[in-house]
Design a protein around this motif. Sequence first.
Motif, PDB file in Angstrom:
ATOM      1  N   SER A  16       0.882  -1.133   0.117  1.00  0.00           N
ATOM      2  CA  SER A  16       0.010  -0.042  -0.141  1.00  0.00           C
ATOM      3  C   SER A  16       0.692   1.151   0.085  1.00  0.00           C
ATOM      4  O   SER A  16       0.155   2.456   0.075  1.00  0.00           O
ATOM      5  CB  SER A  16      -0.999   0.105   1.208  1.00  0.00           C
ATOM      6  N   TYR A  17       2.065   1.246  -0.132  1.00  0.00           N
ATOM      7  CA  TYR A  17       3.034   2.442   0.088  1.00  0.00           C
ATOM      8  C   TYR A  17       3.967   2.470  -1.205  1.00  0.00           C
ATOM      9  O   TYR A  17       4.457   1.411  -1.494  1.00  0.00           O
ATOM     10  CB  TYR A  17       3.688   2.574   1.360  1.00  0.00           C
ATOM     11  N   GLN A  18       4.167   3.643  -1.753  1.00  0.00           N
ATOM     12  CA  GLN A  18       5.200   3.560  -2.699  1.00  0.00           C
ATOM     13  C   GLN A  18       6.619   3.685  -2.035  1.00  0.00           C
ATOM     14  O   GLN A  18       6.642   4.273  -1.068  1.00  0.00           O
ATOM     15  CB  GLN A  18       4.882   4.895  -3.566  1.00  0.00           C
ATOM     16  N   GLY A  19       7.661   3.314  -2.932  1.00  0.00           N
ATOM     17  CA  GLY A  19       9.010   3.245  -2.349  1.00  0.00           C
ATOM     18  C   GLY A  19       9.382   2.321  -1.667  1.00  0.00           C
ATOM     19  O   GLY A  19       8.682   1.019  -1.568  1.00  0.00           O
ATOM     20  N   THR A  20      10.692   2.145  -1.192  1.00  0.00           N
ATOM     21  CA  THR A  20      11.302   1.226  -0.349  1.00  0.00           C
ATOM     22  C   THR A  20      11.620   1.790   1.046  1.00  0.00           C
ATOM     23  O   THR A  20      11.915   3.093   0.989  1.00  0.00           O
ATOM     24  CB  THR A  20      12.580   0.643  -1.135  1.00  0.00           C
ATOM     25  N   TYR A  21      11.522   0.782   1.931  1.00  0.00           N
ATOM     26  CA  TYR A  21      11.659   1.421   3.402  1.00  0.00           C
ATOM     27  C   TYR A  21      12.788   0.559   4.290  1.00  0.00           C
ATOM     28  O   TYR A  21      12.585  -0.751   4.117  1.00  0.00           O
ATOM     29  CB  TYR A  21      10.467   1.331   3.960  1.00  0.00           C
ATOM     30  N   ARG A  22      13.451   1.088   5.267  1.00  0.00           N
ATOM     31  CA  ARG A  22      14.271   0.279   6.128  1.00  0.00           C
ATOM     32  C   ARG A  22      13.278   0.101   7.119  1.00  0.00           C
ATOM     33  O   ARG A  22      12.409   1.099   7.691  1.00  0.00           O
ATOM     34  CB  ARG A  22      15.354   1.295   6.389  1.00  0.00           C
ATOM     35  N   VAL A  23      13.300  -1.066   7.983  1.00  0.00           N
ATOM     36  CA  VAL A  23      12.437  -1.439   9.163  1.00  0.00           C
ATOM     37  C   VAL A  23      13.187  -1.176  10.250  1.00  0.00           C
ATOM     38  O   VAL A  23      14.357  -1.985  10.603  1.00  0.00           O
ATOM     39  CB  VAL A  23      12.093  -2.809   8.777  1.00  0.00           C
ATOM     40  N   ILE A  24      12.580  -0.597  11.357  1.00  0.00           N
ATOM     41  CA  ILE A  24      13.272  -0.425  12.544  1.00  0.00           C
ATOM     42  C   ILE A  24      12.066  -0.550  13.765  1.00  0.00           C
ATOM     43  O   ILE A  24      11.243   0.236  14.056  1.00  0.00           O
ATOM     44  CB  ILE A  24      13.813   0.973  12.854  1.00  0.00           C
ATOM     45  N   PRO A  25      12.368  -1.696  14.595  1.00  0.00           N
ATOM     46  CA  PRO A  25      11.528  -1.762  15.574  1.00  0.00           C
ATOM     47  C   PRO A  25      11.801  -1.090  16.875  1.00  0.00           C
ATOM     48  O   PRO A  25      12.960  -0.985  17.075  1.00  0.00           O
ATOM     49  CB  PRO A  25      11.473  -3.533  16.234  1.00  0.00           C
ATOM     50  N   VAL A  26      10.719  -0.716  17.734  1.00  0.00           N
ATOM     51  CA  VAL A  26      11.130   0.233  18.776  1.00  0.00           C
ATOM     52  C   VAL A  26      10.274  -0.186  19.905  1.00  0.00           C
ATOM     53  O   VAL A  26       9.047  -0.637  19.625  1.00  0.00           O
ATOM     54  CB  VAL A  26      10.618   1.759  18.343  1.00  0.00           C
ATOM     55  N   GLU A  27      10.772  -0.701  20.983  1.00  0.00           N
ATOM     56  CA  GLU A  27       9.788  -1.262  22.116  1.00  0.00           C
ATOM     57  C   GLU A  27       9.878  -0.311  23.267  1.00  0.00           C
ATOM     58  O   GLU A  27      11.132   0.345  23.582  1.00  0.00           O
ATOM     59  CB  GLU A  27      10.567  -2.427  22.628  1.00  0.00           C
ATOM     60  N   TYR A  28       8.960   0.209  23.869  1.00  0.00           N
ATOM     61  CA  TYR A  28       8.666   1.237  24.896  1.00  0.00           C
ATOM     62  C   TYR A  28       8.471   0.463  26.294  1.00  0.00           C
ATOM     63  O   TYR A  28       7.789  -0.476  26.287  1.00  0.00           O
ATOM     64  CB  TYR A  28       7.371   2.029  24.594  1.00  0.00           C
ATOM     65  N   LYS A  29       9.377   0.966  27.258  1.00  0.00           N
ATOM     66  CA  LYS A  29       9.488   0.449  28.586  1.00  0.00           C
ATOM     67  C   LYS A  29       9.322   1.610  29.565  1.00  0.00           C
ATOM     68  O   LYS A  29       9.658   2.740  29.183  1.00  0.00           O
ATOM     69  CB  LYS A  29      10.737  -0.276  29.027  1.00  0.00           C
ATOM     70  N   ARG A  30       8.325   1.293  30.651  1.00  0.00           N
ATOM     71  CA  ARG A  30       8.099   2.325  31.662  1.00  0.00           C
ATOM     72  C   ARG A  30       9.383   3.030  32.526  1.00  0.00           C
ATOM     73  O   ARG A  30       9.649   3.931  32.663  1.00  0.00           O
ATOM     74  CB  ARG A  30       7.097   1.919  32.442  1.00  0.00           C
ATOM     75  N   GLY A  31      10.097   1.954  32.816  1.00  0.00           N
ATOM     76  CA  GLY A  31      11.446   2.012  33.835  1.00  0.00           C
ATOM     77  C   GLY A  31      12.529   2.649  32.965  1.00  0.00           C
ATOM     78  O   GLY A  31      12.749   3.438  31.941  1.00  0.00           O
ATOM     79  N   LYS A  32      13.643   2.103  33.584  1.00  0.00           N
ATOM     80  CA  LYS A  32      14.942   2.397  33.148  1.00  0.00           C
ATOM     81  C   LYS A  32      15.711   1.144  32.656  1.00  0.00           C
ATOM     82  O   LYS A  32      15.175   0.085  32.937  1.00  0.00           O
ATOM     83  CB  LYS A  32      15.950   3.229  34.167  1.00  0.00           C
ATOM     84  N   PRO A  33      16.909   1.334  31.887  1.00  0.00           N
ATOM     85  CA  PRO A  33      17.610  -0.111  31.569  1.00  0.00           C
ATOM     86  C   PRO A  33      17.813  -1.158  32.468  1.00  0.00           C
ATOM     87  O   PRO A  33      18.068  -0.545  33.783  1.00  0.00           O
ATOM     88  CB  PRO A  33      18.766   0.553  30.828  1.00  0.00           C
ATOM     89  N   LYS A  34      17.492  -2.239  32.210  1.00  0.00           N
ATOM     90  CA  LYS A  34      17.563  -3.235  33.241  1.00  0.00           C
ATOM     91  C   LYS A  34      19.109  -3.903  33.502  1.00  0.00           C
ATOM     92  O   LYS A  34      19.774  -3.865  32.448  1.00  0.00           O
ATOM     93  CB  LYS A  34      16.639  -4.454  33.057  1.00  0.00           C
ATOM     94  N   GLU A  35      19.430  -4.536  34.388  1.00  0.00           N
ATOM     95  CA  GLU A  35      20.772  -5.163  34.496  1.00  0.00           C
ATOM     96  C   GLU A  35      20.852  -6.368  33.493  1.00  0.00           C
ATOM     97  O   GLU A  35      21.879  -6.622  32.799  1.00  0.00           O
ATOM     98  CB  GLU A  35      21.109  -5.628  35.841  1.00  0.00           C
ATOM     99  N   GLY A  36      19.685  -7.212  33.459  1.00  0.00           N
ATOM    100  CA  GLY A  36      19.615  -8.263  32.470  1.00  0.00           C
ATOM    101  C   GLY A  36      19.448  -7.821  31.130  1.00  0.00           C
ATOM    102  O   GLY A  36      19.171  -6.692  30.789  1.00  0.00           O
ATOM    103  N   GLU A  37      19.469  -8.796  30.218  1.00  0.00           N
ATOM    104  CA  GLU A  37      19.409  -8.647  28.827  1.00  0.00           C
ATOM    105  C   GLU A  37      17.981  -8.927  28.118  1.00  0.00           C
ATOM    106  O   GLU A  37      17.779  -8.997  27.085  1.00  0.00           O
ATOM    107  CB  GLU A  37      20.650  -9.186  28.016  1.00  0.00           C
ATOM    108  N   GLU A  38      17.001  -8.956  29.144  1.00  0.00           N
ATOM    109  CA  GLU A  38      15.727  -9.362  28.725  1.00  0.00           C
ATOM    110  C   GLU A  38      14.983  -8.318  27.479  1.00  0.00           C
ATOM    111  O   GLU A  38      14.284  -8.971  26.733  1.00  0.00           O
ATOM    112  CB  GLU A  38      14.723  -9.879  29.994  1.00  0.00           C
ATOM    113  N   ASP A  39      15.148  -7.252  27.910  1.00  0.00           N
ATOM    114  CA  ASP A  39      14.496  -6.270  26.791  1.00  0.00           C
ATOM    115  C   ASP A  39      15.399  -6.303  25.598  1.00  0.00           C
ATOM    116  O   ASP A  39      14.541  -6.261  24.351  1.00  0.00           O
ATOM    117  CB  ASP A  39      14.848  -4.906  27.390  1.00  0.00           C
ATOM    118  N   ILE A  40      16.720  -6.721  25.635  1.00  0.00           N
ATOM    119  CA  ILE A  40      17.326  -6.754  24.271  1.00  0.00           C
ATOM    120  C   ILE A  40      16.973  -7.973  23.700  1.00  0.00           C
ATOM    121  O   ILE A  40      16.729  -8.048  22.403  1.00  0.00           O
ATOM    122  CB  ILE A  40      18.863  -6.575  24.625  1.00  0.00           C
TER     123      ILE A  40
END
Length: 218
Positions: free
Chosen positions: A96-120
Amino acid sequence: MAYQEDEYLQIAEIQHFAFCPRQWALAYMEQQWQENVLTIEGHALHDKAHDDSIKEKRKGKIIVRGMPVASGELGVSGTCDVVEFIEDMAGVKIPSYQGTYRVIPVEYKRGKPKEGEEDILQLTVQAMCLEEMLATEIPWGYLYYGEIRHRSKVEFLSATREHVKNMLGQMREYLQRKYTPLIKPRKACASCSVKDICIPKLGKQKSAKKYIEGRLNE
Ligand code: SF4
């Protein structure tokens, strides 16, 4: 090999498993406790600063919110908070869109970066789903943390991708064996969303923190 849809795990399971395999087992294998965790996750979702619009087009950029994603190869499905499509000659075509696009996922978290890598790990599995769906390569994405109002770039390294695959394999093995890992007390237990279910003794202690410290010193 591609998994059938009824064999799919949920992307959200990765986070729980990375935080603590026992927490994952209590939430997703032991049905009587699943509601508890899903309720907690529901609150977390409501707290996210979501715009009402599902799709938004700005100059050279399409923003899609709440995009369902899945991978037959990994056998997972779930939803991406936000996927940004940036106009780029080296990108992919989007229906449904013209052209080509680079794809970037963005995840929103309420807090701050965690010690573990679960968000990554969660963001990486989202990228792997998008790569399979859109037949493209996604080298990076972003984790946005509400508490520090900062967006951190996450590169999707091959070691992290392997880690995701290994964890999914381990989860399937536990599911097949109906195996709930044993309690391994550690500092993170104090902030665990299912600690009262995991360690009933906690109710008789002054605090979760005290119980964990006691067990760690044993
Ligand atoms: S309380 Fe600790 S051992 Fe139990 S599920 Fe939570 S993190 Fe895992």
